[in-house]
Write an enzyme that holds these catalytic residues in place. Structure first.
Site, PDB file in Angstrom:
ATOM      1  CD  GLU A  74      -7.442  63.810 -53.749  1.00  0.00           C
ATOM      2  OE1 GLU A  74      -6.487  64.616 -53.788  1.00  0.00           O
ATOM      3  OE2 GLU A  74      -7.529  62.829 -54.508  1.00  0.00           O
ATOM      4  CB  SER A 133       0.430  61.288 -56.569  1.00  0.00           C
ATOM      5  OG  SER A 133       0.576  60.036 -55.927  1.00  0.00           O
TER       6      SER A 133
END
Length: 270
Positions: free
Chosen positions: A180, A43
């Protein structure tokens, strides 16, 4: 510093905390706060490198940032994310890329965005002494396949597939599992079905732990997903400080006499 065995022992017993970090100053603060796991997430592509998604992040990027985080961390377990196409294509290359994070950059484990193709790889890595954190549900490296970042496991077939893959990766030796953006009841079922701990992000309260992107948690991001929470407003503090700096320089208030030194014995040089 907790080991992967210590983390496994927390399943069903203690809540696990995990945050991302991409640089030494942030890692030091996160570590001092007592967070169990620091994830050097791919990320960083969105959060630090200015990309629209994680796909451009390279192995060299991850190695550089993992090393920075590891050097600043004393207590937390450091997990390196394996970026797009760094694993799962060729086994020898996968082992080399994952091993580099431990051998050269001092990570303690790697995280893989998982599917059927990573079950055998997980087993191989674990056999070689590379602990693996699995990741199922929304896997951002599949953004082009998904057409965005939709919630996963929302129908019976998809939910059963996630559970099957979770069990397969546990059997292959993964020490934990990130879930997730899946329904909270699915996350609860997966957590109950496994002996290894689950760490949720947008997966409800019944996982064994939680993870957030640090920029979202501290309020640095301009935008954050609905399943995250801002626990501060660092962006506003930075804006205020930088505005103050600009105003002070423009007005002549900074630097003041106390911010510089005059050498009395130095003669004029023109």
């Amino acid at each position: 510093m907790p080991s992967v065995r210590d983390l496994r022992s927390k399943a069903g017993e203690e809540s696990i905390t995990m945050l991302t970090a991409y640089d030494a100053p942030t890692a030091s603060i996160v570590d001092e706060a007592g967070v169990d796991v620091i994830l050097v997430g791919d990320s960083l592509g969105n959060a630090s490198l200015g990309y629209e998604n994680t796909l451009p992040v390279t192995v060299d990027d991850m190695a550089r940032h993992t090393g920075a985080v590891a050097r600043a961390t004393d207590e937390a377990l450091v997990v390196a994310d394996m970026p797009f196409l760094s694993v799962g294509v060729d086994e020898s290359a996968s082992v080399e890329n994952a091993g580099r994070m431990l051998k050269e950059e001092d990570a303690h484990a790697v995280k893989l965005e998982c599917g059927p193709h990573t079950v055998d790889l997980t087993e191989k890595l674990v056999q070689l002494g590379i602990p693996v954190m699995a990741h199922l549900g929304l896997t951002p490296q599949h953004v082009n396949q998904y057409g965005g970042y939709p919630r996963q496991g929302t129908d019976q077939v998809a939910a059963e597939r996630i559970l099957e893959l979770a069990r397969s990766h546990e059997e292959a030796g993964a020490f934990s599992l990130v879930l997730e953006h899946v329904p909270s009841n699915l996350a609860a079922d997966v957590t109950a079905a496994l002996d290894i701990p689950t760490i949720g992000i947008g997966a409800g309260p019944d996982c064994d732990g939680q993870v957030l992107v640090v920029d979202d948690a501290i309020g640095l991001s301009e935008w954050s997903p609905s399943f995250s929470k801002q626990f501060g407003n660092v962006r506003a503090e930075m804006e205020s400080a930088i505005d103050g700096y600009v105003s002070a320089v423009e007005s002549g208030e900074f630097p003041a006499p106390e911010h510089s030194h005059e050498e009395s014995d130095l003669e004029d040089i023109y």
